[in-house]
Design a protein around this motif. Structure first.
Motif, PDB file in Angstrom:
ATOM      1  N   VAL A  60       9.385  36.939 -37.406  1.00  0.00           N
ATOM      2  CA  VAL A  60       9.574  35.679 -38.121  1.00  0.00           C
ATOM      3  C   VAL A  60      10.881  35.025 -37.687  1.00  0.00           C
ATOM      4  N   CYS A  61      10.817  33.727 -37.489  1.00  0.00           N
ATOM      5  CA  CYS A  61      11.978  32.901 -37.134  1.00  0.00           C
ATOM      6  C   CYS A  61      13.013  32.910 -38.263  1.00  0.00           C
ATOM      7  N   GLN A  67      16.816  28.814 -44.557  1.00  0.00           N
ATOM      8  CA  GLN A  67      16.582  27.717 -45.496  1.00  0.00           C
ATOM      9  C   GLN A  67      16.232  28.253 -46.883  1.00  0.00           C
ATOM     10  N   HIS A  68      15.424  29.319 -46.921  1.00  0.00           N
ATOM     11  CA  HIS A  68      15.049  29.929 -48.201  1.00  0.00           C
ATOM     12  C   HIS A  68      16.280  30.483 -48.914  1.00  0.00           C
ATOM     13  N   LEU A 152      22.210  21.546 -45.286  1.00  0.00           N
ATOM     14  CA  LEU A 152      22.644  20.853 -46.501  1.00  0.00           C
ATOM     15  C   LEU A 152      21.491  20.561 -47.465  1.00  0.00           C
ATOM     16  N   ILE A 153      20.346  20.190 -46.945  1.00  0.00           N
ATOM     17  CA  ILE A 153      19.229  19.837 -47.829  1.00  0.00           C
ATOM     18  C   ILE A 153      18.793  21.019 -48.690  1.00  0.00           C
ATOM     19  N   PRO A 154      18.574  22.216 -48.151  1.00  0.00           N
ATOM     20  CA  PRO A 154      18.221  23.354 -49.019  1.00  0.00           C
ATOM     21  C   PRO A 154      19.317  23.675 -50.042  1.00  0.00           C
ATOM     22  N   PRO A 174      12.989  22.064 -45.293  1.00  0.00           N
ATOM     23  CA  PRO A 174      12.718  20.784 -44.618  1.00  0.00           C
ATOM     24  C   PRO A 174      12.364  20.919 -43.148  1.00  0.00           C
ATOM     25  N   PHE A 175      13.076  21.789 -42.434  1.00  0.00           N
ATOM     26  CA  PHE A 175      12.784  21.875 -41.012  1.00  0.00           C
ATOM     27  C   PHE A 175      11.422  22.514 -40.754  1.00  0.00           C
TER      28      PHE A 175
END
Length: 333
Positions: A60-61, A67-68, A152-154, A174-175
């Motif tokens: 897994v990347c 992000q999680h 920043l978004i997460p 988001p990505f």
């Protein structure tokens, strides 16, 4: 048993194109289908091995995991959660330090797909386009902007940044929502479920629509320009932050360089520094994928070399250059 000098000569004379094609194919099979045989490299990989490829994935990347993890409140990182985050980041860095950005040039499924598209275009005798040097410098910042946003978004999901309100949960990854790997990698296991537009929320609608558009751009761009997506890849920018400490390096001896430009013309990412730089020894830049094509086409003894822990493992030689040129001429006949 071959002597060390003889072994080194064989490696330096290797048909890099053939070796890389087979290596990429093997990596692609293991990362996309490895799950069916229980093969699993974990969830901290420095390459696009998509979490949405639920049955076939062989790893897994790390961007998805990152992000999680960033979805938590900031005080979460002051305790046990912070320690687990650092361990997770540390495992990712250790994976990366092993191969440097060769993860991009030899292992990444999205990179391999782009190279296959390039081979199709070449077989059809369709010429690819090249960015002007000025244009390449202008678009170089895009990958860093995307990297900042995916961090920043997460964080903004569970925290108020700059006095702004918290962001909707639909922006938690988001990505991953716009990454072409989310749709394309599961496609190779017969899973078309990621080709959809989410109308349940505004954020979902925007991100999944962008994802569909980016997939289209991925194919069109890769057909027109070698490694098109790599110019904008935030993972490439993220990996570059740690590249100085990697065990695998791409080095140049500027005193041996004749400025012939063969290395620049061979580079899929149009990296001009590979030809122009004569002072710095480290040639791994933001865009470099450590594919080593530049080393293979260099005719000057020892001008370019790949080293592992300081030990040369593949370097430019006149004999190797002549053998590869002769091999290409014979294959064209």
């Amino acid at each position: 048993m071959a002597s060390p000098n003889r072994l080194r000569e064989r490696i330096n004379n290797v048909d890099l194109k053939r070796f890389r094609n087979w290596f990429q194919l093997g990596a692609f099979v293991l990362l996309v289908y490895g799950g069916y045989i229980g093969f699993d490299l974990g969830d901290k990989l420095p390459t696009f091995a998509c979490v949405f490829n639920s049955d076939g994935r062989g790893g897994v990347c790390y961007l998805g995991i990152l992000q999680h993890d960033l979805n938590h409140p900031l005080d979460y990182f002051l305790g046990f959660g912070g320690m687990m985050f650092l361990i997770s980041l540390g495992v990712f860095i250790l994976w990366f330090l092993l191969l440097n950005k060769a993860w991009c040039g030899y292992v990444c499924p999205l990179g391999t797909l782009q190279d296959w598209i390039t081979q199709i275009r070449t077989a059809l005798n369709i010429r690819y386009s090249e960015y002007q040097w000025r244009t390449r410098k202008e678009i170089q910042s895009i990958k860093y902007i995307l990297l900042v946003l995916l961090i920043l978004i997460p964080i903004g999901i569970s925290n108020s940044l700059l006095g702004l309100g918290q962001l909707p949960n639909g922006l938690s990854m988001p990505f991953c929502k716009i990454c072409p790997g989310r749709m394309l990698i599961p496609l190779f296991t017969g899973d078309f479920s990621q080709f959809y537009i989410d109308f349940s929320s505004t954020s979902g609608l925007v991100l999944t629509s962008l994802g569909m558009i980016i997939v289209g751009l991925f194919f069109v761009g890769a057909f027109v320009k070698k490694r098109f997506f790599c110019y904008f890849c935030p993972f490439s920018a993220f990996l570059y932050l740690f590249s100085k400490g990697a065990v695998l390096k791409l080095n140049k001896d500027g005193a041996k360089c004749t400025r012939c430009g063969d290395c620049y013309r061979a580079c899929d990412l149009d990296i001009q520094e590979i030809a122009d730089e004569v002072e710095k020894t480290n040639l791994v830049t933001e865009d470099c994928t450590v594919c080593l094509k530049c080393v293979a086409v260099c005719p000057e003894e020892g001008a370019l070399k790949a080293t592992f822990a300081g030990i040369p493992i593949f370097e430019s030689t006149e004999a190797g250059f002549k053998k590869r040129v002769q091999g290409e001429k014979e294959s064209d006949q």
